[in-house]
Design a protein around this motif. Structure first.
Motif, PDB file in Angstrom:
ATOM      1  N   PHE A 115     -14.334 -24.949 -12.397  1.00 59.91           N
ATOM      2  CA  PHE A 115     -15.548 -24.379 -11.931  1.00 59.91           C
ATOM      3  C   PHE A 115     -16.537 -25.506 -11.775  1.00 59.91           C
ATOM      4  O   PHE A 115     -17.862 -25.142 -10.981  1.00 59.91           O
ATOM      5  CB  PHE A 115     -15.980 -23.213 -12.643  1.00 59.91           C
ATOM      6  N   GLY A 116     -16.531 -26.739 -12.180  1.00 66.44           N
ATOM      7  CA  GLY A 116     -17.464 -27.552 -12.224  1.00 66.44           C
ATOM      8  C   GLY A 116     -17.653 -28.142 -10.681  1.00 66.44           C
ATOM      9  O   GLY A 116     -18.617 -28.658 -10.261  1.00 66.44           O
ATOM     10  N   ASP A 117     -16.373 -28.151 -10.186  1.00 68.69           N
ATOM     11  CA  ASP A 117     -16.518 -28.478  -8.733  1.00 68.69           C
ATOM     12  C   ASP A 117     -17.245 -27.797  -7.826  1.00 68.69           C
ATOM     13  O   ASP A 117     -17.475 -28.033  -6.870  1.00 68.69           O
ATOM     14  CB  ASP A 117     -14.841 -28.549  -8.385  1.00 68.69           C
ATOM     15  N   VAL A 118     -17.079 -26.296  -8.231  1.00 66.90           N
ATOM     16  CA  VAL A 118     -17.835 -25.237  -7.416  1.00 66.90           C
ATOM     17  C   VAL A 118     -19.247 -25.601  -7.381  1.00 66.90           C
ATOM     18  O   VAL A 118     -20.128 -25.690  -6.494  1.00 66.90           O
ATOM     19  CB  VAL A 118     -17.425 -23.931  -7.928  1.00 66.90           C
ATOM     20  N   LYS A 119     -19.865 -26.042  -8.709  1.00 66.60           N
ATOM     21  CA  LYS A 119     -21.126 -26.206  -9.012  1.00 66.60           C
ATOM     22  C   LYS A 119     -21.696 -27.362  -8.346  1.00 66.60           C
ATOM     23  O   LYS A 119     -22.757 -27.589  -7.812  1.00 66.60           O
ATOM     24  CB  LYS A 119     -21.581 -26.299 -10.458  1.00 66.60           C
ATOM     25  N   LEU A 120     -20.736 -28.601  -8.376  1.00 66.76           N
ATOM     26  CA  LEU A 120     -21.054 -29.876  -7.607  1.00 66.76           C
ATOM     27  C   LEU A 120     -21.198 -29.562  -6.063  1.00 66.76           C
ATOM     28  O   LEU A 120     -22.211 -29.945  -5.464  1.00 66.76           O
ATOM     29  CB  LEU A 120     -19.956 -30.778  -7.820  1.00 66.76           C
ATOM     30  N   ALA A 121     -20.241 -28.612  -5.772  1.00 67.13           N
ATOM     31  CA  ALA A 121     -20.220 -28.389  -4.249  1.00 67.13           C
ATOM     32  C   ALA A 121     -21.411 -27.916  -3.629  1.00 67.13           C
ATOM     33  O   ALA A 121     -21.813 -28.064  -2.558  1.00 67.13           O
ATOM     34  CB  ALA A 121     -18.943 -27.452  -3.744  1.00 67.13           C
ATOM     35  N   ALA A 178      -9.029 -35.713 -11.166  1.00 61.99           N
ATOM     36  CA  ALA A 178     -10.487 -35.467 -10.947  1.00 61.99           C
ATOM     37  C   ALA A 178     -11.100 -35.431  -9.563  1.00 61.99           C
ATOM     38  O   ALA A 178     -10.420 -36.310  -8.697  1.00 61.99           O
ATOM     39  CB  ALA A 178     -11.404 -36.736 -11.864  1.00 61.99           C
ATOM     40  N   LEU A 179     -11.331 -34.400  -9.226  1.00 59.43           N
ATOM     41  CA  LEU A 179     -11.814 -33.999  -7.857  1.00 59.43           C
ATOM     42  C   LEU A 179     -13.302 -34.736  -7.428  1.00 59.43           C
ATOM     43  O   LEU A 179     -13.616 -35.002  -6.328  1.00 59.43           O
ATOM     44  CB  LEU A 179     -11.649 -32.700  -7.489  1.00 59.43           C
ATOM     45  N   GLY A 180     -14.181 -34.763  -8.376  1.00 53.10           N
ATOM     46  CA  GLY A 180     -15.252 -34.996  -8.163  1.00 53.10           C
ATOM     47  C   GLY A 180     -15.573 -36.301  -7.552  1.00 53.10           C
ATOM     48  O   GLY A 180     -16.497 -36.311  -6.491  1.00 53.10           O
ATOM     49  N   PRO A 181     -15.043 -37.356  -7.858  1.00 50.92           N
ATOM     50  CA  PRO A 181     -15.407 -38.715  -7.327  1.00 50.92           C
ATOM     51  C   PRO A 181     -15.043 -38.530  -5.697  1.00 50.92           C
ATOM     52  O   PRO A 181     -16.018 -39.141  -4.913  1.00 50.92           O
ATOM     53  CB  PRO A 181     -14.359 -39.513  -7.866  1.00 50.92           C
ATOM     54  N   PHE A 182     -14.214 -37.767  -5.477  1.00 48.92           N
ATOM     55  CA  PHE A 182     -13.623 -37.855  -3.917  1.00 48.92           C
ATOM     56  C   PHE A 182     -14.893 -36.804  -3.228  1.00 48.92           C
ATOM     57  O   PHE A 182     -15.253 -37.165  -2.224  1.00 48.92           O
ATOM     58  CB  PHE A 182     -12.281 -37.176  -3.952  1.00 48.92           C
ATOM     59  N   LEU A 183     -15.345 -35.616  -4.084  1.00 50.37           N
ATOM     60  CA  LEU A 183     -16.217 -35.104  -3.449  1.00 50.37           C
ATOM     61  C   LEU A 183     -17.577 -35.670  -3.224  1.00 50.37           C
ATOM     62  O   LEU A 183     -18.367 -35.533  -1.949  1.00 50.37           O
ATOM     63  CB  LEU A 183     -16.586 -33.739  -4.210  1.00 50.37           C
ATOM     64  N   ARG A 207     -14.302 -33.687 -15.913  1.00 51.49           N
ATOM     65  CA  ARG A 207     -15.280 -32.765 -16.460  1.00 51.49           C
ATOM     66  C   ARG A 207     -16.634 -32.999 -15.715  1.00 51.49           C
ATOM     67  O   ARG A 207     -16.852 -33.957 -15.558  1.00 51.49           O
ATOM     68  CB  ARG A 207     -15.618 -32.420 -17.932  1.00 51.49           C
ATOM     69  N   LEU A 208     -17.364 -31.929 -15.212  1.00 50.71           N
ATOM     70  CA  LEU A 208     -18.628 -32.412 -14.276  1.00 50.71           C
ATOM     71  C   LEU A 208     -19.479 -31.324 -15.196  1.00 50.71           C
ATOM     72  O   LEU A 208     -19.618 -30.161 -15.138  1.00 50.71           O
ATOM     73  CB  LEU A 208     -18.469 -31.742 -13.125  1.00 50.71           C
ATOM     74  N   PRO A 209     -20.340 -32.224 -15.959  1.00 47.58           N
ATOM     75  CA  PRO A 209     -21.359 -31.333 -16.902  1.00 47.58           C
ATOM     76  C   PRO A 209     -22.462 -30.338 -16.019  1.00 47.58           C
ATOM     77  O   PRO A 209     -22.875 -31.137 -15.067  1.00 47.58           O
ATOM     78  CB  PRO A 209     -21.893 -32.359 -17.718  1.00 47.58           C
ATOM     79  N   ASP A 210     -22.805 -29.436 -16.626  1.00 46.07           N
ATOM     80  CA  ASP A 210     -23.850 -28.422 -16.210  1.00 46.07           C
ATOM     81  C   ASP A 210     -25.056 -29.323 -16.035  1.00 46.07           C
ATOM     82  O   ASP A 210     -26.107 -28.981 -15.357  1.00 46.07           O
ATOM     83  CB  ASP A 210     -23.696 -27.189 -16.964  1.00 46.07           C
ATOM     84  N   VAL A 211     -25.447 -30.242 -17.232  1.00 45.42           N
ATOM     85  CA  VAL A 211     -26.506 -30.705 -17.197  1.00 45.42           C
ATOM     86  C   VAL A 211     -26.735 -31.811 -16.130  1.00 45.42           C
ATOM     87  O   VAL A 211     -28.011 -32.180 -16.043  1.00 45.42           O
ATOM     88  CB  VAL A 211     -26.538 -31.505 -18.630  1.00 45.42           C
TER      89      VAL A 211
END
Length: 245
Positions: free
Chosen positions: A171-177, A223-228, A114-118
């Motif tokens: 969708f958290g990956d989109v916001k991180l991107a 989890a995709l976030g660490p790689f992004l 999970r990639l929190p909006d906060v």
């Protein structure tokens, strides 16, 4: 590497270690499933005070999460490496502020996918505002309009990927991107493409390794976030080196 650049990298590394050591409590509080409130108490039942600090109860001393060593080491390495590549330019301050957020996001995503909006939304808004300020200072080596376009481009690209295959990306990956695109776009389209592709390639290589070693089956999510975040850091390093005199 001249002495001033060495000093800058050392100071950035110390800063990263100090800030990274304060991340475990925030990681524990944010690492919850979607729909659940942020944790306000340790497993022992004692209330948590604040968001920054060790993952250890201040009342009974019980440990409730990962130690401070890995986030401190990771943040120190990212900050020192970034400072060595970018040098004492105005945008370095933005990267040093963003680095702990990226490490924290990677830790939370790895724990609960999970990639929190906060975290993701302030990262994007803060990068846009601070890079606008950095662009107005002498010595800046990037483009604020380029950063804004980069955020829109990478965020839009990930939005299309999400719409095409929602099961493979959150969708958290989109916001991180969006935030990472702002950072990469500062150095131009080449760095944006490099950093964006690097994240996907790293994720693909890791997924393939899991399949080959039979640690995960087809259709498994990760989890995709660490790689992004790692790909974006690689792009920043490349962009920083490219603009150095």
């Amino acid at each position: 590497m001249d002495w001033w650049l060495i000093v800058t990298a050392l100071v950035a590394g110390v800063y990263g270690a100090l800030v990274g050591a304060l991340l475990p409590r925030a990681r524990y509080r944010l690492a919850v499933e979607p729909g659940e409130p942020w944790r306000g108490a340790a497993p022992c039942g004692h209330a948590l005070g604040g968001w920054a600090g060790r993952a250890r109860c201040g009342v009974c001393g019980g440990r409730y999460g990962p130690g401070a060593l890995w986030p401190a080491a990771a943040t120190a390495a990212v900050c020192a490496g970034t400072a060595a590549a970018v040098g004492p330019r105005p945008e370095l301050a933005v990267w040093l502020l963003a680095a702990p957020v990226g490490v924290l996001l990677a830790g939370v995503d790895r724990a609960v996918r999970r990639l929190p909006d906060v975290l993701t939304l302030p990262l994007a808004a803060g990068a846009a505002a601070l890079l606008g300020a950095a662009a107005a200072l002498p010595g800046a080596a990037g483009s604020w309009p380029g950063a804004l376009l980069g955020g829109a481009a990478l965020g839009g690209a990930y939005l299309l990927l999400f719409l095409a295959h929602p099961a493979g990306m959150g969708f958290g990956d989109v916001k991180l991107a969006l935030g990472l695109g702002l950072i990469l776009g500062w150095y131009g389209w080449g760095v944006l493409i490099l950093g964006g592709l690097a994240g996907l390639l790293l994720a693909s290589a890791y997924g393939m390794t899991l399949l080959l070693t039979r640690r995960a089956g087809r259709g498994a999510t990760m989890a995709l976030g660490p790689f992004l975040v790692a790909g974006a850091w690689a792009g920043v390093l490349a962009g920083g080196w490219a603009v150095r005199p």
